[in-house]
Design an enzyme around this catalytic site. Structure first.
Site, PDB file in Angstrom:
ATOM      1  N   GLN A  98      21.374   0.990  -5.336  1.00  0.00           N
ATOM      2  CA  GLN A  98      21.839   2.386  -5.301  1.00  0.00           C
ATOM      3  C   GLN A  98      22.246   2.830  -3.899  1.00  0.00           C
ATOM      4  O   GLN A  98      21.501   2.641  -2.942  1.00  0.00           O
ATOM      5  CB  GLN A  98      20.727   3.313  -5.776  1.00  0.00           C
ATOM      6  N   HIS A 113      20.024   2.749  -0.614  1.00  0.00           N
ATOM      7  CA  HIS A 113      18.823   3.559  -0.769  1.00  0.00           C
ATOM      8  C   HIS A 113      17.762   2.942  -1.658  1.00  0.00           C
ATOM      9  O   HIS A 113      16.587   3.007  -1.371  1.00  0.00           O
ATOM     10  CB  HIS A 113      19.256   4.910  -1.348  1.00  0.00           C
ATOM     11  N   PHE A 138      17.694  18.355  -9.773  1.00  0.00           N
ATOM     12  CA  PHE A 138      18.068  17.117  -9.102  1.00  0.00           C
ATOM     13  C   PHE A 138      19.204  16.455  -9.877  1.00  0.00           C
ATOM     14  O   PHE A 138      19.384  16.727 -11.073  1.00  0.00           O
ATOM     15  CB  PHE A 138      16.859  16.171  -9.031  1.00  0.00           C
ATOM     16  N   GLU A 145      18.493  14.640  -1.680  1.00  0.00           N
ATOM     17  CA  GLU A 145      19.300  15.296  -2.692  1.00  0.00           C
ATOM     18  C   GLU A 145      18.774  16.710  -2.969  1.00  0.00           C
ATOM     19  O   GLU A 145      19.487  17.558  -3.513  1.00  0.00           O
ATOM     20  CB  GLU A 145      19.198  14.444  -3.964  1.00  0.00           C
ATOM     21  N   GLU A 183       8.972  -0.210  -6.624  1.00  0.00           N
ATOM     22  CA  GLU A 183      10.380  -0.558  -6.408  1.00  0.00           C
ATOM     23  C   GLU A 183      10.644  -2.057  -6.473  1.00  0.00           C
ATOM     24  O   GLU A 183      11.757  -2.485  -6.788  1.00  0.00           O
ATOM     25  CB  GLU A 183      10.866   0.028  -5.067  1.00  0.00           C
ATOM     26  N   ARG A 235      19.315   4.713 -10.804  1.00  0.00           N
ATOM     27  CA  ARG A 235      18.112   5.542 -10.913  1.00  0.00           C
ATOM     28  C   ARG A 235      18.433   7.005 -10.620  1.00  0.00           C
ATOM     29  O   ARG A 235      19.195   7.302  -9.698  1.00  0.00           O
ATOM     30  CB  ARG A 235      17.058   5.053  -9.915  1.00  0.00           C
ATOM     31  N   HIS A 287      22.950   6.133  -1.822  1.00  0.00           N
ATOM     32  CA  HIS A 287      22.661   7.570  -1.872  1.00  0.00           C
ATOM     33  C   HIS A 287      23.790   8.299  -1.152  1.00  0.00           C
ATOM     34  O   HIS A 287      24.245   7.866  -0.100  1.00  0.00           O
ATOM     35  CB  HIS A 287      21.322   7.821  -1.172  1.00  0.00           C
ATOM     36  N   LEU A 344      18.039   9.557   5.585  1.00  0.00           N
ATOM     37  CA  LEU A 344      18.286  10.359   4.387  1.00  0.00           C
ATOM     38  C   LEU A 344      18.227  11.861   4.613  1.00  0.00           C
ATOM     39  O   LEU A 344      17.320  12.354   5.266  1.00  0.00           O
ATOM     40  CB  LEU A 344      17.237   9.994   3.331  1.00  0.00           C
ATOM     41  N   ARG A 370      23.770   9.852  -8.538  1.00  0.00           N
ATOM     42  CA  ARG A 370      24.108   9.390  -7.190  1.00  0.00           C
ATOM     43  C   ARG A 370      25.264   8.395  -7.160  1.00  0.00           C
ATOM     44  O   ARG A 370      26.049   8.396  -6.219  1.00  0.00           O
ATOM     45  CB  ARG A 370      22.880   8.729  -6.577  1.00  0.00           C
ATOM     46  N   ALA A 382       0.831  -1.209   0.000  1.00  0.00           N
ATOM     47  CA  ALA A 382       0.000   0.000   0.000  1.00  0.00           C
ATOM     48  C   ALA A 382       0.859   1.250   0.000  1.00  0.00           C
ATOM     49  O   ALA A 382       0.535   2.248   0.634  1.00  0.00           O
ATOM     50  CB  ALA A 382      -0.943  -0.018   1.194  1.00  0.00           C
ATOM     51  N   SER A 391      11.715   7.730  -9.027  1.00  0.00           N
ATOM     52  CA  SER A 391      11.102   6.539  -8.452  1.00  0.00           C
ATOM     53  C   SER A 391       9.658   6.759  -8.032  1.00  0.00           C
ATOM     54  O   SER A 391       8.796   5.892  -8.247  1.00  0.00           O
ATOM     55  CB  SER A 391      11.922   6.070  -7.267  1.00  0.00           C
ATOM     56  N   LEU A 392       9.380   7.930  -7.460  1.00  0.00           N
ATOM     57  CA  LEU A 392       7.966   8.222  -7.162  1.00  0.00           C
ATOM     58  C   LEU A 392       7.189   8.184  -8.476  1.00  0.00           C
ATOM     59  O   LEU A 392       6.045   7.739  -8.529  1.00  0.00           O
ATOM     60  CB  LEU A 392       7.830   9.581  -6.478  1.00  0.00           C
TER      61      LEU A 392
HETATM   62  C1  LIG Z   1      14.029   8.094   2.716  1.00  0.00           C
HETATM   63  C2  LIG Z   1      13.654   7.963   1.267  1.00  0.00           C
HETATM   64  C3  LIG Z   1      13.435   9.082   0.488  1.00  0.00           C
HETATM   65  C4  LIG Z   1      13.088   8.954  -0.852  1.00  0.00           C
HETATM   66  N1  LIG Z   1      12.869  10.079  -1.591  1.00  0.00           N
HETATM   67  C5  LIG Z   1      12.473   9.969  -2.878  1.00  0.00           C
HETATM   68  C6  LIG Z   1      12.158  11.116  -3.643  1.00  0.00           C
HETATM   69  O1  LIG Z   1      12.202  12.252  -3.166  1.00  0.00           O
HETATM   70  N2  LIG Z   1      11.797  10.944  -4.934  1.00  0.00           N
HETATM   71  C7  LIG Z   1      11.698   9.712  -5.512  1.00  0.00           C
HETATM   72  O2  LIG Z   1      11.361   9.610  -6.692  1.00  0.00           O
HETATM   73  N3  LIG Z   1      11.979   8.595  -4.790  1.00  0.00           N
HETATM   74  C8  LIG Z   1      12.341   8.696  -3.498  1.00  0.00           C
HETATM   75  N4  LIG Z   1      12.603   7.558  -2.769  1.00  0.00           N
HETATM   76  C9  LIG Z   1      12.302   6.241  -3.359  1.00  0.00           C
HETATM   77  C10 LIG Z   1      10.793   6.000  -3.344  1.00  0.00           C
HETATM   78  O3  LIG Z   1      10.227   6.585  -2.206  1.00  0.00           O
HETATM   79  C11 LIG Z   1      10.423   4.523  -3.357  1.00  0.00           C
HETATM   80  O4  LIG Z   1      11.154   3.826  -4.312  1.00  0.00           O
HETATM   81  C12 LIG Z   1       8.918   4.344  -3.666  1.00  0.00           C
HETATM   82  O5  LIG Z   1       8.161   5.157  -2.820  1.00  0.00           O
HETATM   83  C13 LIG Z   1       8.526   2.897  -3.528  1.00  0.00           C
HETATM   84  O6  LIG Z   1       7.141   2.799  -3.581  1.00  0.00           O
HETATM   85  P1  LIG Z   1       6.447   1.382  -3.601  1.00  0.00           P
HETATM   86  O7  LIG Z   1       4.981   1.645  -3.675  1.00  0.00           O
HETATM   87  O8  LIG Z   1       7.059   0.547  -4.631  1.00  0.00           O
HETATM   88  O9  LIG Z   1       6.819   0.697  -2.208  1.00  0.00           O
HETATM   89  P2  LIG Z   1       6.730   1.149  -0.606  1.00  0.00           P
HETATM   90  O10 LIG Z   1       6.233   2.513  -0.501  1.00  0.00           O
HETATM   91  O11 LIG Z   1       8.006   0.766  -0.049  1.00  0.00           O
HETATM   92  O12 LIG Z   1       5.573   0.195  -0.123  1.00  0.00           O
HETATM   93  C14 LIG Z   1       5.737  -1.199   0.037  1.00  0.00           C
HETATM   94  C15 LIG Z   1       4.452  -1.785   0.567  1.00  0.00           C
HETATM   95  O13 LIG Z   1       4.524  -3.196   0.533  1.00  0.00           O
HETATM   96  C16 LIG Z   1       4.017  -3.734   1.737  1.00  0.00           C
HETATM   97  N5  LIG Z   1       4.630  -5.054   1.923  1.00  0.00           N
HETATM   98  C17 LIG Z   1       5.924  -5.425   1.733  1.00  0.00           C
HETATM   99  N6  LIG Z   1       6.077  -6.739   2.002  1.00  0.00           N
HETATM  100  C18 LIG Z   1       4.858  -7.198   2.363  1.00  0.00           C
HETATM  101  C19 LIG Z   1       4.369  -8.469   2.780  1.00  0.00           C
HETATM  102  N7  LIG Z   1       5.155  -9.542   2.877  1.00  0.00           N
HETATM  103  N8  LIG Z   1       3.063  -8.571   3.101  1.00  0.00           N
HETATM  104  C20 LIG Z   1       2.233  -7.504   3.026  1.00  0.00           C
HETATM  105  N9  LIG Z   1       2.639  -6.277   2.645  1.00  0.00           N
HETATM  106  C21 LIG Z   1       3.938  -6.137   2.318  1.00  0.00           C
HETATM  107  C22 LIG Z   1       4.380  -2.708   2.781  1.00  0.00           C
HETATM  108  O14 LIG Z   1       3.566  -2.835   3.904  1.00  0.00           O
HETATM  109  C23 LIG Z   1       4.146  -1.405   2.012  1.00  0.00           C
HETATM  110  O15 LIG Z   1       2.790  -1.027   2.098  1.00  0.00           O
HETATM  111  C24 LIG Z   1      12.955   7.677  -1.430  1.00  0.00           C
HETATM  112  C25 LIG Z   1      13.186   6.549  -0.656  1.00  0.00           C
HETATM  113  C26 LIG Z   1      13.549   6.684   0.664  1.00  0.00           C
HETATM  114  C27 LIG Z   1      13.824   5.437   1.447  1.00  0.00           C
END
Ligand SMILES: Cc1cc2nc3c(=O)[nH]c(=O)nc-3n(C[C@H](O)[C@H](O)[C@H](O)COP(=O)(O)OP(=O)(O)OC[C@H]3O[C@@H](n4cnc5c(N)ncnc54)[C@H](O)[C@@H]3O)c2cc1C
Length: 569
Positions: free
Chosen positions: A229, A341, A114, A244, A372, A383, A231, A241, A275, A11, A388-389
């Site tokens: 990656q 990161h 960036f 950047e 991700e 990346r 950072h 973090l 990075r 989520a 990534s967002l």
């Molecule tokens: C500190 C930080 C800052 C960042 N800043 C930026 C930025 O400014 N710009 C940018 O583009 N990117 C940024 N990134 C990268 C980016 O935030 C992430 O790559 C992206 O948000 C990942 O989104 P996602 O939906 O794939 O996963 P996540 O948001 O990591 O969500 C994963 C979900 O999977 C669920 N899950 C995992 N395993 C299980 C399981 N076994 N059972 C049930 N649920 C599970 C978790 O509960 C969670 O809800 C940043 C990352 C970090 C760590």
């Protein structure tokens, strides 16, 4: 047995964006092991990229080229094109959903610079961009609560597959410990990254490779696992973090002598080189004795920006510095070091977010992945920040559309609940019954240490071989651990043990792929093979098989518009 048309695991931005799409016509479940708004996406700080051209003229073509050059030409260019073209619509859509972006003086969405982007392209909400987007999406999910059911604090353990078709997942309710089969016509994985494998990391506790490993155990290879990656601006020793965006707003990097050392490494882009390049520059300064006070950190200096700008654009960074190191960046530089990161690799998908199992593009029907945990691959070997967002939202939406289209055309398959449940139950029982002497905490710490030291910013054959041996021996010790909490209710200990097993196996995949890639590209740098080698390695790694018998195969890179050239900044 629980039944939904479509089940989404995760989520974060990807999972929630997918759910909104599916809920337009079908019934969808979103399963998450942490409360949705605690997903790691909420920690994203700096921004989300789109060529809106609000502060300088910009185009999707330039965004595409920057992304491919940033990724050291390992990106699949058909996917990159689709992705950068979709970016503006994603931003406006988020805005219309209620996401509050920072503004220019004349009311447009503001954009900042960036690393690796040749134009100011990052849309942002101060330095809390992920938080703003995640909450806007969460509100949309609440609004659709008739068609979207959220299973908070439920854990996914394995995929239910038959031949090349995916029919659901086996899950457990963290609160009660009850194991259930959740049947679906389509499953979407949005389980995030796996930075917790490393000692110094920005990642949340939930980023433990569960999704990638569940797919792997169901016969789906891991793509490009060696590309992790680092950072450049992690808080010294803790990894937290500092976005950047701090450098995008004009921050300097200084070594122990007070020099802006990036001049030696990337004179044209300085602190805003990609990075991988900045992290290697920092690590070289530290390794060659030019860290601050001879220690293993350098400085991020924001003092010249002034308090007003810091409070307007980087308030969270200031607070993090004060809370975690007692350093106020208005008056003093922040101590930083490279920190694990982002995972460029993951579950192989095509540009429709369908999971593909080999170079021929054979599909696992009914199985999709985005965000991700997936490897499309739009980021190639490295990346760019804010991409990534964008990846999570563009391909979250795409995965939702593809799953919806697919699920409308098929019926529920016949699923034999008993054996699926028994397999997972057995793995629980196996852990409950262990009565060994090994400490899981100790094993976790040793894994993090060895991955940081031997499979980190700089790698070589000797280090990687030693790393693999250590991980294998930790895996053996893992089987001789002992669980202290034998209860069923909210037994977080057992979940941490299962996560540790996923991380140990993922660590072994990463190091094995890194050993085989005898070149340096993007985030993967081999001191014993320090050049990029397009002749032999312009290809994606696909790790097949089982953890005891890994078999590495390769898949060609899709090149459409940009032939690989030397990457200089
Ligand atoms: C500190 C930080 C800052 C960042 N800043 C930026 C930025 O400014 N710009 C940018 O583009 N990117 C940024 N990134 C990268 C980016 O935030 C992430 O790559 C992206 O948000 C990942 O989104 P996602 O939906 O794939 O996963 P996540 O948001 O990591 O969500 C994963 C979900 O999977 C669920 N899950 C995992 N395993 C299980 C399981 N076994 N059972 C049930 N649920 C599970 C978790 O509960 C969670 O809800 C940043 C990352 C970090 C760590």
């Amino acid at each position: 047995m629980i039944k939904h048309d479509v089940v989404i695991v995760g989520a974060g931005l990807a999972g929630m964006r997918a759910a909104i799409e599916v809920s337009k016509e079908l019934d969808v479940a979103v399963l998450t092991k942490v409360y949705p708004s605690r997903s790691h996406s909420g920690a994203a700080q700096g921004g989300i990229a789109a060529a809106l051209g609000n502060s300088e003229s910009d185009s999707w073509e330039e965004h595409m080229y920057d992304t491919i050059k940033g990724g050291d030409f390992l990106n699949d260019q058909d996917a990159v094109e689709e992705y950068v073209k979709a970016a503006p619509s994603i931003i406006y859509e988020l805005e219309h959903m209620g996401c509050v972006f920072s503004r220019t003086a004349d009311g447009k969405i503001a954009q900042r610079s960036f690393g690796g982007h040749s134009k100011p392209r990052a849309c942002f909400s101060a330095d809390r961009t992920g938080h703003a987007i995640l909450h806007a999406l969460h509100e949309q999910l609440m609004k659709q609560s008739k068609s979207i059911k959220i299973y908070n604090e439920w854990n996914m353990h394995s995929l239910v597959t038959e031949g090349n078709r995916c029919n659901g997942v086996v899950v457990s309710n963290v609160k009660t410990g009850a194991i259930e089969v959740m049947q679906a016509k389509a499953v979407i994985f949005c389980t995030g990254g796996y930075g917790r494998i490393f000692k110094i990391t920005t990642n949340a506790f939930a980023s433990t490779a569960d999704g990638v490993m569940a797919a792997f155990r169901a016969g789906i290879p891991v793509e490009d696992a060696e590309f992790v990656q680092f950072h450049p601006s992690g808080l010294y020793r803790q990894g937290i973090l500092f976005s950047e965006a701090a450098r995008g707003e004009g921050g300097y990097l200084l070594n122990g002598k007070g020099d802006r050392f990036m001049e030696q490494y990337a004179p044209s882009r300085m602190e805003l080189a990609p990075r991988d390049i900045v992290s290697r520059a920092e690590q070289s300064e530290i390794d060659e004795g030019r860290g601050v006070d001879g220690k293993d950190f350098i400085h991020l200096d924001l003092r010249h920006l002034g308090e007003a700008r810091i409070m307007e654009r980087l308030p969270q960074i200031r607070q993090l510095g004060i809370d975690f190191t007692s350093v106020d960046c208005v008056t003093d530089p922040l101590p930083i070091q490279p920190t694990a990161h982002y995972s460029m690799g993951g579950i192989p998908t095509n540009k429709f977010s369908q999971v593909v199992m080999d170079a021929e593009g054979t599909k696992m029907e009914g199985f999709f992945a985005a965000g991700e945990c997936a490897c499309v691959s739009v980021h190639g070997g490295n990346r760019l920040g804010t991409n990534s967002l964008l990846d999570a939202t563009v391909f979250g939406r795409r995965a939702g559309m593809s799953a919806l289209e697919y699920a409308k055309t098929v019926d529920f398959a016949k699923v034999n609940e008993g054996p699926e449940k028994t397999k997972v139950l057995k793995s629980f029982e196996d852990i409950y019954q262990r009565d060994g002497t090994e400490s899981y905490n100790q094993i976790r710490n040793e894994m993090k240490e060895v991955m940081m030291e031997k499979c980190g910013v700089f790698r070589d054959e000797e280090k990687l071989k030693a790393c693999i041996e250590t991980i294998k021996s930790l895996h053996l010790r893992f089987k001789k651990g002992k669980v202290t909490d034998k209860g069923k209710l909210f037994n977080t200990e057992i979940y941490e043990i299962l996560e540790l097993e996923n991380m140990l196996e993922m660590a072994q995949v990463i190091a094995t792929c890194a050993l085989a890639r005898k070149e340096s590209r993007g985030g993967h740098f081999r001191t014993d093979h320090d050049k990029r080698d397009d002749e032999n390695f312009l290809k994606h790694t696909m790790a097949h098989g089982t953890i005891d018998e890994l078999e590495l195969k390769y898949k060609p890179v899709v090149i459409t518009k940009h032939k690989p050239t030397e990457r200089t900044y």
